[in-house]
Design a protein around this motif. Sequence first.
Motif, PDB file in Angstrom:
ATOM      1  N   ASP A  72       0.869  -1.159   0.015  1.00  0.00           N
ATOM      2  CA  ASP A  72       0.055   0.089   0.080  1.00  0.00           C
ATOM      3  C   ASP A  72       0.671   1.305  -0.052  1.00  0.00           C
ATOM      4  OD1 ASP A  72      -2.446  -1.280   0.051  1.00  0.00           O
ATOM      5  OD2 ASP A  72      -2.651  -1.357   2.031  1.00  0.00           O
ATOM      6  N   ALA A  73       1.822   1.125  -0.827  1.00  0.00           N
ATOM      7  CA  ALA A  73       2.908   2.216  -1.105  1.00  0.00           C
ATOM      8  C   ALA A  73       3.567   2.723  -0.245  1.00  0.00           C
ATOM      9  CB  ALA A  73       2.200   3.738  -1.220  1.00  0.00           C
ATOM     10  N   ALA A  74       3.734   1.700   0.911  1.00  0.00           N
ATOM     11  CA  ALA A  74       4.760   2.021   2.084  1.00  0.00           C
ATOM     12  C   ALA A  74       5.774   0.830   1.869  1.00  0.00           C
ATOM     13  CB  ALA A  74       4.240   1.851   3.441  1.00  0.00           C
ATOM     14  N   PRO A  75       7.037   1.205   1.586  1.00  0.00           N
ATOM     15  CA  PRO A  75       8.310   0.188   1.589  1.00  0.00           C
ATOM     16  C   PRO A  75       8.265  -0.567   3.129  1.00  0.00           C
ATOM     17  CG  PRO A  75       9.150   2.595   1.300  1.00  0.00           C
ATOM     18  CD  PRO A  75       7.675   2.780   1.886  1.00  0.00           C
ATOM     19  N   ILE A  76       8.357  -1.797   2.639  1.00  0.00           N
ATOM     20  CA  ILE A  76       8.252  -2.885   3.756  1.00  0.00           C
ATOM     21  C   ILE A  76       9.265  -2.479   4.850  1.00  0.00           C
ATOM     22  CG2 ILE A  76       6.797  -4.529   2.480  1.00  0.00           C
ATOM     23  CD1 ILE A  76       9.505  -6.161   2.392  1.00  0.00           C
ATOM     24  N   ALA A  77      10.277  -2.018   4.361  1.00  0.00           N
ATOM     25  CA  ALA A  77      11.541  -1.832   5.362  1.00  0.00           C
ATOM     26  C   ALA A  77      10.983  -0.678   6.441  1.00  0.00           C
ATOM     27  CB  ALA A  77      12.853  -1.634   4.694  1.00  0.00           C
ATOM     28  N   SER A  78      10.139   0.095   5.774  1.00  0.00           N
ATOM     29  CA  SER A  78       9.797   1.351   6.684  1.00  0.00           C
ATOM     30  C   SER A  78       8.796   1.215   7.523  1.00  0.00           C
ATOM     31  CB  SER A  78       9.478   2.540   5.742  1.00  0.00           C
ATOM     32  OG  SER A  78       8.128   2.112   5.234  1.00  0.00           O
ATOM     33  N   ILE A  79       8.312   0.033   7.374  1.00  0.00           N
ATOM     34  CA  ILE A  79       6.868  -0.383   8.306  1.00  0.00           C
ATOM     35  C   ILE A  79       7.428  -1.184   9.752  1.00  0.00           C
ATOM     36  CG2 ILE A  79       4.700  -1.751   8.548  1.00  0.00           C
ATOM     37  CD1 ILE A  79       4.592  -2.058   5.611  1.00  0.00           C
ATOM     38  N   PRO A  80       7.214  -0.566  10.757  1.00  0.00           N
ATOM     39  CA  PRO A  80       7.518  -1.107  11.951  1.00  0.00           C
ATOM     40  C   PRO A  80       7.142  -2.423  12.185  1.00  0.00           C
ATOM     41  CG  PRO A  80       6.593   0.845  12.518  1.00  0.00           C
ATOM     42  CD  PRO A  80       6.132   0.490  10.906  1.00  0.00           C
ATOM     43  N   PRO A  81       8.398  -3.174  12.867  1.00  0.00           N
ATOM     44  CA  PRO A  81       8.090  -4.696  12.872  1.00  0.00           C
ATOM     45  C   PRO A  81       6.787  -5.162  13.437  1.00  0.00           C
ATOM     46  CG  PRO A  81      10.215  -4.271  13.469  1.00  0.00           C
ATOM     47  CD  PRO A  81       9.403  -2.724  13.433  1.00  0.00           C
ATOM     48  N   ARG A  82       6.350  -4.525  14.586  1.00  0.00           N
ATOM     49  CA  ARG A  82       5.120  -5.096  15.192  1.00  0.00           C
ATOM     50  C   ARG A  82       3.782  -4.719  14.104  1.00  0.00           C
ATOM     51  NH1 ARG A  82       3.241  -6.367  19.853  1.00  0.00           N
ATOM     52  NH2 ARG A  82       1.112  -5.833  20.586  1.00  0.00           N
ATOM     53  N   THR A  83       3.727  -3.556  13.430  1.00  0.00           N
ATOM     54  CA  THR A  83       2.690  -3.578  12.523  1.00  0.00           C
ATOM     55  C   THR A  83       2.930  -4.442  11.258  1.00  0.00           C
ATOM     56  OG1 THR A  83       2.978  -1.145  12.864  1.00  0.00           O
ATOM     57  CG2 THR A  83       1.758  -1.786  10.901  1.00  0.00           C
ATOM     58  N   ARG A  84       4.006  -4.682  10.884  1.00  0.00           N
ATOM     59  CA  ARG A  84       4.412  -5.459   9.523  1.00  0.00           C
ATOM     60  C   ARG A  84       3.831  -6.931  10.126  1.00  0.00           C
ATOM     61  NH1 ARG A  84       9.913  -4.854   7.842  1.00  0.00           N
ATOM     62  NH2 ARG A  84      10.589  -6.353   9.384  1.00  0.00           N
ATOM     63  N   ALA A  85       4.111  -7.257  11.365  1.00  0.00           N
ATOM     64  CA  ALA A  85       3.389  -8.723  11.985  1.00  0.00           C
ATOM     65  C   ALA A  85       2.054  -8.699  11.734  1.00  0.00           C
ATOM     66  CB  ALA A  85       4.141  -8.854  13.239  1.00  0.00           C
TER      67      ALA A  85
END
Length: 255
Positions: A61-74
Amino acid sequence: MRLAIANLHASLGGARVLRDLTLTLEGNHFIGLIGPNGVGKTTLIRAIAGLIPFEGAITLDAAPIASIPPRTRARQIAYLAQGAESHWPLSVTRLVALGRLPHLEPFRKPQAEDEAAIARAMQLADVETMRTRDVLTLSGGERARVLLARALAVEAPLLLVDEPVAALDPYHQIGVMEGLVAYARAGRMVIAVLHDLSLAARYCDRLVMLNDGNVFADGAPADVLTPANLREVYRVNAEVTGEGRAMTVRPTGQI
């Protein structure tokens, strides 16, 4: 959910596995990732999950996965690895409940919505009847379904599964594929590495065929699983018959 991959390169053990791969996936679809051994299917989903280094861009959704906080990414991406195992003597229900950890604050007990998600996951993976059993007493196929239920319990918008039916008998292969379809229809995206081409043809909305570290073919199953593509990528002659849920791919010989 929109997953965009641009100019992706990834290496394992010093060998380049993915080469300048570009792909865009969106919507509540069940997407099959297919191709022969060693073409980069597992590497691709591990890169999407943020588990390996890569060059290029992967955005959710246009956000680089590396920039997504780990908890949010999980919470946004659930991942089930090929041949995943459990080494602790937990009940099936407790193991599936671990899928809710990304949603829980520290020291907070599961709430009603968590219990409901656990129940839905166990139903989709068909493990309700073994809820009180110790996971270590289960067969390999039963354990595989329990671990799938743990991934389903996250209820992430994006679910990545690597060979989810490999260890299962035909009855449970069909059940798992039906469960993944239902998960996608609930408004999520599923990307599954699959080797059974007939199951992929019957249940997936879209197939992405990889070869030599890049996308060789992408589209509806009938457009991807052509005899010409199977000769080129899998090096087999094959008969492709039927359509929709009746579609069958039968290899007839090596080239």
